[in-house]
Scaffold this motif. Sequence first.
Motif, PDB file in Angstrom:
ATOM      1  N   ALA A   1       0.893  -1.374  -0.183  1.00  0.00           N
ATOM      2  CA  ALA A   1       0.112   0.131   0.160  1.00  0.00           C
ATOM      3  C   ALA A   1       0.798   1.080   0.136  1.00  0.00           C
ATOM      4  O   ALA A   1       1.980   1.412   0.569  1.00  0.00           O
ATOM      5  N   ALA A   2       0.308   2.267  -0.693  1.00  0.00           N
ATOM      6  CA  ALA A   2       0.906   3.640  -0.792  1.00  0.00           C
ATOM      7  C   ALA A   2       1.241   4.178   0.752  1.00  0.00           C
ATOM      8  O   ALA A   2       0.090   3.637   1.432  1.00  0.00           O
ATOM      9  N   PRO A   3       2.178   4.903   1.049  1.00  0.00           N
ATOM     10  CA  PRO A   3       2.174   5.754   2.398  1.00  0.00           C
ATOM     11  C   PRO A   3       0.847   6.191   2.687  1.00  0.00           C
ATOM     12  O   PRO A   3       0.566   6.154   3.965  1.00  0.00           O
ATOM     13  N   ASP A   4       0.341   7.110   1.956  1.00  0.00           N
ATOM     14  CA  ASP A   4      -0.879   7.709   2.466  1.00  0.00           C
ATOM     15  C   ASP A   4      -2.119   6.677   2.654  1.00  0.00           C
ATOM     16  O   ASP A   4      -2.765   6.890   3.578  1.00  0.00           O
ATOM     17  N   ALA A   6      -1.598   3.779   3.834  1.00  0.00           N
ATOM     18  CA  ALA A   6      -1.396   2.745   4.966  1.00  0.00           C
ATOM     19  C   ALA A   6      -1.611   3.923   6.114  1.00  0.00           C
ATOM     20  O   ALA A   6      -2.112   3.449   7.253  1.00  0.00           O
ATOM     21  N   ARG A   7      -1.252   5.141   6.070  1.00  0.00           N
ATOM     22  CA  ARG A   7      -1.415   5.962   6.986  1.00  0.00           C
ATOM     23  C   ARG A   7      -3.155   6.172   7.427  1.00  0.00           C
ATOM     24  O   ARG A   7      -3.613   6.234   8.693  1.00  0.00           O
ATOM     25  N   ALA A   8      -3.757   6.247   6.427  1.00  0.00           N
ATOM     26  CA  ALA A   8      -5.421   6.138   6.447  1.00  0.00           C
ATOM     27  C   ALA A   8      -5.788   5.185   7.002  1.00  0.00           C
ATOM     28  O   ALA A   8      -6.759   5.142   8.020  1.00  0.00           O
ATOM     29  N   GLU A   9      -5.288   3.804   6.815  1.00  0.00           N
ATOM     30  CA  GLU A   9      -5.615   2.502   7.274  1.00  0.00           C
ATOM     31  C   GLU A   9      -5.460   2.486   8.732  1.00  0.00           C
ATOM     32  O   GLU A   9      -6.374   2.021   9.507  1.00  0.00           O
ATOM     33  N   LEU A  10      -4.294   2.977   9.068  1.00  0.00           N
ATOM     34  CA  LEU A  10      -3.913   3.037  10.504  1.00  0.00           C
ATOM     35  C   LEU A  10      -4.905   4.004  11.115  1.00  0.00           C
ATOM     36  O   LEU A  10      -5.315   3.607  12.288  1.00  0.00           O
ATOM     37  N   ALA A  11      -5.022   5.146  10.555  1.00  0.00           N
ATOM     38  CA  ALA A  11      -6.026   5.929  11.480  1.00  0.00           C
ATOM     39  C   ALA A  11      -7.408   5.620  11.593  1.00  0.00           C
ATOM     40  O   ALA A  11      -8.072   5.871  12.756  1.00  0.00           O
ATOM     41  N   GLU A  43     -10.031  13.312  15.044  1.00  0.00           N
ATOM     42  CA  GLU A  43      -8.941  13.523  14.546  1.00  0.00           C
ATOM     43  C   GLU A  43      -8.334  12.149  13.444  1.00  0.00           C
ATOM     44  O   GLU A  43      -8.132  12.591  12.426  1.00  0.00           O
ATOM     45  N   ALA A  44      -8.912  11.173  14.078  1.00  0.00           N
ATOM     46  CA  ALA A  44      -8.358   9.989  13.428  1.00  0.00           C
ATOM     47  C   ALA A  44      -9.241  10.053  12.155  1.00  0.00           C
ATOM     48  O   ALA A  44      -8.836   9.606  11.093  1.00  0.00           O
ATOM     49  N   ASP A  45     -10.514  10.482  12.313  1.00  0.00           N
ATOM     50  CA  ASP A  45     -11.436  10.168  11.171  1.00  0.00           C
ATOM     51  C   ASP A  45     -11.149  11.369  10.109  1.00  0.00           C
ATOM     52  O   ASP A  45     -11.163  10.915   8.837  1.00  0.00           O
ATOM     53  N   THR A  46     -10.539  12.164  10.534  1.00  0.00           N
ATOM     54  CA  THR A  46     -10.082  13.553   9.588  1.00  0.00           C
ATOM     55  C   THR A  46      -8.649  12.785   8.802  1.00  0.00           C
ATOM     56  O   THR A  46      -8.621  12.855   7.429  1.00  0.00           O
ATOM     57  N   ILE A  47      -8.052  12.302   9.457  1.00  0.00           N
ATOM     58  CA  ILE A  47      -6.767  11.619   8.936  1.00  0.00           C
ATOM     59  C   ILE A  47      -7.186  10.442   7.594  1.00  0.00           C
ATOM     60  O   ILE A  47      -6.641  10.593   6.776  1.00  0.00           O
ATOM     61  N   ALA A  48      -8.109   9.628   8.303  1.00  0.00           N
ATOM     62  CA  ALA A  48      -8.307   8.657   7.503  1.00  0.00           C
ATOM     63  C   ALA A  48      -9.369   9.039   6.473  1.00  0.00           C
ATOM     64  O   ALA A  48     -10.031   8.302   5.604  1.00  0.00           O
ATOM     65  N   LYS A  49     -10.067  10.311   6.427  1.00  0.00           N
ATOM     66  CA  LYS A  49     -10.803  10.851   5.427  1.00  0.00           C
ATOM     67  C   LYS A  49     -12.084   9.755   5.621  1.00  0.00           C
ATOM     68  O   LYS A  49     -12.537   9.648   4.415  1.00  0.00           O
ATOM     69  N   VAL A  50     -12.621   9.720   6.673  1.00  0.00           N
ATOM     70  CA  VAL A  50     -13.849   9.009   6.813  1.00  0.00           C
ATOM     71  C   VAL A  50     -14.995   9.919   6.327  1.00  0.00           C
ATOM     72  O   VAL A  50     -15.092  10.878   6.894  1.00  0.00           O
ATOM     73  N   PRO A  51     -15.820   9.438   5.641  1.00  0.00           N
ATOM     74  CA  PRO A  51     -16.993  10.314   5.013  1.00  0.00           C
ATOM     75  C   PRO A  51     -17.897  10.631   6.299  1.00  0.00           C
ATOM     76  O   PRO A  51     -18.047  10.028   7.268  1.00  0.00           O
ATOM     77  N   THR A  52     -18.647  11.702   6.096  1.00  0.00           N
ATOM     78  CA  THR A  52     -19.334  12.387   7.174  1.00  0.00           C
ATOM     79  C   THR A  52     -20.351  11.689   7.421  1.00  0.00           C
ATOM     80  O   THR A  52     -20.722  11.568   8.891  1.00  0.00           O
ATOM     81  N   GLU A  53     -21.119  10.889   6.654  1.00  0.00           N
ATOM     82  CA  GLU A  53     -22.329  10.060   6.786  1.00  0.00           C
ATOM     83  C   GLU A  53     -21.822   9.083   7.721  1.00  0.00           C
ATOM     84  O   GLU A  53     -22.442   8.735   8.840  1.00  0.00           O
ATOM     85  N   THR A  54     -20.593   8.319   7.679  1.00  0.00           N
ATOM     86  CA  THR A  54     -19.863   7.399   8.518  1.00  0.00           C
ATOM     87  C   THR A  54     -19.846   8.040   9.906  1.00  0.00           C
ATOM     88  O   THR A  54     -20.030   7.219  11.008  1.00  0.00           O
ATOM     89  N   GLN A  55     -19.124   8.907  10.084  1.00  0.00           N
ATOM     90  CA  GLN A  55     -18.924   9.729  11.294  1.00  0.00           C
ATOM     91  C   GLN A  55     -20.050   9.942  12.113  1.00  0.00           C
ATOM     92  O   GLN A  55     -20.080   9.635  13.391  1.00  0.00           O
TER      93      GLN A  55
END
Length: 69
Positions: A1-4, A6-11, A43-55
């Motif tokens: 996985a690309a670094p971004d 992997a970072r999103a997955e970890l978040a 903050e984790a959701d922001t880094i992971a770019k979790v959609p607003t509906e999911t949040q």
Amino acid sequence: AAPDEARAELARYIGQMILDLERMANTANLELLSYFLAMARAEADTIAKVPTETQSGRDMQTQAPYHAE
């Protein structure tokens, strides 16, 4: 996985762990701790770019009591 990716997955993973802790804090009426956990989860959701509906669905989940087995 690309670094971004992997970072999103970890978040996302960290956010899910925080959600579990936030539920426990809510059940124990630990309001300030629950608040800080919610901020960390946001903050984790922001880094992971979790959609607003999911949040918002996850926010509703924190209202349900957590029952430790």
